[in-house]
Design a protein around this motif. Structure first.
Motif, short mmCIF file in Angstrom:
data_model
loop_
_atom_site.label_atom_id
_atom_site.label_comp_id
_atom_site.label_asym_id
_atom_site.label_seq_id
_atom_site.Cartn_x
_atom_site.Cartn_y
_atom_site.Cartn_z
N ARG A 50 0.72 -1.37 0.05
CA ARG A 50 -0.25 0.01 0.00
C ARG A 50 0.93 1.20 -0.31
NH1 ARG A 50 -3.30 -2.30 5.14
NH2 ARG A 50 -5.07 -3.65 4.30
N SER A 51 1.50 1.03 0.54
CA SER A 51 2.28 2.63 1.09
C SER A 51 3.89 3.29 -0.12
CB SER A 51 3.77 2.02 1.99
OG SER A 51 3.48 2.04 3.31
N LEU A 52 4.27 1.98 -1.06
CA LEU A 52 4.67 1.84 -2.24
C LEU A 52 3.81 2.07 -3.43
CD1 LEU A 52 6.55 -2.01 -2.63
CD2 LEU A 52 7.74 0.34 -2.29
N LEU A 284 9.48 2.68 5.27
CA LEU A 284 8.60 3.56 4.11
C LEU A 284 7.80 4.78 5.18
CD1 LEU A 284 7.58 1.16 2.11
CD2 LEU A 284 8.92 2.56 1.30
N ALA A 285 7.04 3.96 6.07
CA ALA A 285 6.27 4.93 7.39
C ALA A 285 6.51 5.51 7.81
CB ALA A 285 5.59 3.94 7.49
N SER A 286 7.55 5.21 8.45
CA SER A 286 8.95 6.62 8.79
C SER A 286 9.50 7.93 8.24
CB SER A 286 10.33 5.86 9.44
OG SER A 286 11.41 5.42 9.02
N GLY A 287 9.90 7.50 6.61
CA GLY A 287 10.34 8.47 5.55
C GLY A 287 9.55 9.45 5.53
N MET A 288 7.90 8.54 4.75
CA MET A 288 7.03 9.19 4.86
C MET A 288 6.16 10.42 5.69
SD MET A 288 4.81 5.98 2.42
CE MET A 288 3.54 6.82 2.07
N MET A 289 5.96 10.12 7.36
CA MET A 289 6.08 10.50 8.13
C MET A 289 6.57 11.53 8.50
SD MET A 289 4.81 9.08 11.71
CE MET A 289 4.10 10.27 12.79
N ALA A 290 8.24 11.67 8.07
CA ALA A 290 8.79 12.64 9.01
C ALA A 290 8.84 14.01 6.91
CB ALA A 290 10.23 12.11 9.08
N ILE A 356 1.68 -0.88 10.00
CA ILE A 356 1.87 0.59 10.46
C ILE A 356 1.68 0.99 9.21
CG2 ILE A 356 4.85 0.87 10.44
CD1 ILE A 356 4.45 2.78 11.99
N ASP A 357 0.43 1.96 9.38
CA ASP A 357 -0.02 2.86 8.31
C ASP A 357 -0.24 4.25 8.67
OD1 ASP A 357 -1.44 3.64 6.49
OD2 ASP A 357 -3.39 2.81 7.09
N VAL A 358 0.50 5.16 8.26
CA VAL A 358 1.60 6.27 8.68
C VAL A 358 -0.25 7.18 7.57
CG1 VAL A 358 2.62 6.72 9.86
CG2 VAL A 358 3.49 6.56 7.65
#
Length: 372
Positions: A50-52, A284-290, A356-358
Motif C-alpha cells: 500500500r505504501s509503495l 517506508l512509513a517513517s520516511g513518509m511521515m518524517a 503500521i500505517d501513517v
C-alpha cells in the motif's frame, strides 16, 4: 538549505519522494552509486505494498513472487494460515532500485560519499562535509558515529542470509508462502523472490552462532540436522553459496526522542523483530511521515515527528517482541504452532496488529495534534 538524507534505502527514498512531491530538493547520500542487495527485507507485506503504491512505485511490475499463506514450523509441528491480504517476495535489490529511480525522477539528487560521523547539522564524509538544518538519518541497521543507538543486550541478535537459485523441488514446497521455521535461539524466514530464487534469512542469538564456532555454514548444517522441514528447503549444493551476516541488531529498540533537525528513519527509528515481516513497511512509513512533518514545520518539527512515530511503532514492535520470545524456545514454539492450528484468527489478528500505517497522518493540522 536542501534536506540531507543519509541512506538511499526504503526509508531514505520514501522521504525523498514525499519531499520532492512537496516542492523540496532533497539530497540522497549513499555509499554506493549502484544499488546493492542488502541482507534484510525480502518480504513485502500488504501494508508495504500500500505504501509503495502511494509513493508511485510499480512494485507489482518488478517480477516479485506473490505470497498468500503463512506457514509456521516448529521442531515437531507445522501449520498453514492464509494471510489477511496478499503479499510479495522481492529482493531488496529490485525494491531499492525502483525506489531510487522514483526519487530521482521526481527531482531528488543522489550523491556518493561515505559518511563517517554526524556532528550537529553536518555530515562528515570521506570526500567532503555536508551541511543542512534538516538531516534524515536512514542508514538502516548500520549506526553512524555521533548518533549511535544504545546496545544493552548481553546476547544480541544477529542476521544471516542465504540466497539460493531456483530449484524445482524446493519451489513446489515453498511457492505461494512465507515460511517461518522456529528453532531454539532463533528462527528462519523463507520466501521465493523474482526468478524463483529462494531467500533464507535467519535471526538468531549471538550465542547460537558462537556454539557453531562462529561459522555460519556450520550453524546452518546443524539446524538442518535438527529441523527436517528446514533441511527440505536447502537445495543440493547450497554449501557452495555464501552465508552473509550482519551483527548486533537491536530488536525492539524505538527512538523516543530526537534533537531539532534530526529525523530518524527505518531501523534508526524503530527495529521490529524480523519475523513480523514489517521492516520495510516501518522504513517506508517513517520516511513518509518524517517528510510530511518537515514540509509542515521544517527542521523544528523533528522532535514532534519522533514522538509521534514512536507512538505509532510501539504496539507493532512490542507484539513482535512477544512473538519472538515464543519463537526462540522449542517448547513455546510447539505451543504457538498448536495455538495457530486451533485458533488461526489469533495469528491473523496478530499479523494485522503488527502493521503500521501513517497514510492518515499528514499536513500542518496533524502535526499540531500529534505534537501535543
Amino acid at each position: 538549505m536542501d534536506p540531507l538524507i543519509l541512506g538511499a534505502g526504503p526509508g531514505g527514498c520514501a522521504a525523498a519522494i514525499v519531499l520532492a512531491q512537496g516542492g523540496a530538493a532533497p539530497v540522497l547520500i549513499d555509499r554506493a552509486a549502484q544499488v546493492d542487495d542488502p541482507l534484510c527485507g525480502g518480504f513485502l507485506s500488504w501494508q508495504t505494498l500500500r505504501s509503495l503504491s502511494e509513493l508511485g512505485v510499480p512494485v507489482l511490475q518488478l517480477g516479485g513472487h506473490r505470497v498468500h499463506r503463512l506457514r509456521l514450523f516448529s521442531r515437531t509441528r507445522q501449520v498453514s494460515v492464509p494471510l489477511p491480504h496478499p503479499a510479495t517476495g522481492l529482493s531488496r535489490h529490485a525494491l531499492d532500485q525502483a525506489l531510487r529511480h522514483r526519487a530521482l525522477e521526481l527531482g531528488a539528487r543522489l550523491e556518493v560519499d561515505v559518511i563517517r560521523s554526524v556532528e550537529g547539522d553536518r555530515l562528515i564524509g570521506r570526500s567532503r562535509d555536508w551541511r543542512s538544518s534538516a538531516i534524515f538519518l536512514a542508514s538502516g541497521k548500520h549506526d553512524v558515529r555521533g548518533e549511535r543507538r544504545p546496545r544493552r543486550d548481553a546476547d544480541p541478535a544477529l542476521g544471516l542470509r542465504l540466497r539460493l537459485p531456483f530449484d524445482q523441488q524446493v519451489s513446489q514446497r515453498v511457492s505461494g508462502s512465507i515460511e517461518l521455521h522456529l528453532f531454539h535461539g532463533g528462527y528462519a524466514g523463507i520466501v521465493m523472490q523474482e526468478g524463483g530464487s529462494l531467500n533464507i534469512c535467519l535471526a538468531l542469538k549471538k550465542s547460537l552462532l558462537a556454539s557453531a564456532g562462529s561459522e555460519p555454514q556450520v550453524l546452518v548444517e546443524r539446524l538442518a540436522q535438527a529441523y527436517p522441514a528446514f533441511a527440505d528447503r536447502l537445495a543440493a549444493g547450497w554449501e557452495d553459496h555464501r552465508v552473509e551476516t550482519i551483527g548486533s541488531v537491536p530488536y525492539g529498540w524505538i527512538a523516543q526522542s530526537t534533537r531539532t533537525g534530526l529525523f530518524r528513519l527505518g531501523d534508526q527509528a524503530a527495529v521490529i523483530p524480523s519475523l513480523a515481516g514489517e521492516g520495510n513497511s516501518i522504513a517506508l512509513a517513517s520516511g513518509m511521515m518524517a517528510a510530511r512533518y518537515w514540509l509542515a514545520g521544517g527542521a523544528e518539527a523533528a522532535p514532534a515527528y519522533q514522538r509521534a512515530f514512536a507512538r505509532r511503532a510501539k504496539r507493532p514492535v512490542m507484539l513482535a517482541r512477544a512473538a519472538r520470545a515464543i519463537a526462540e524456545r522449542d517448547a513455546l514454539a510447539d505451543w504457538g504452532v498448536t495455538l495457530a492450528r486451533l485458533l488461526p484468527f489469533v495469528v491473523n489478528t496478530t499479523m494485522e496488529l503488527t502493521r503500521i500505517d501513517v497514510r492518515k497522518q499528514s499536513g500542518p493540522g496533524a502535526l499540531q495534534r500529534l505534537s501535543l
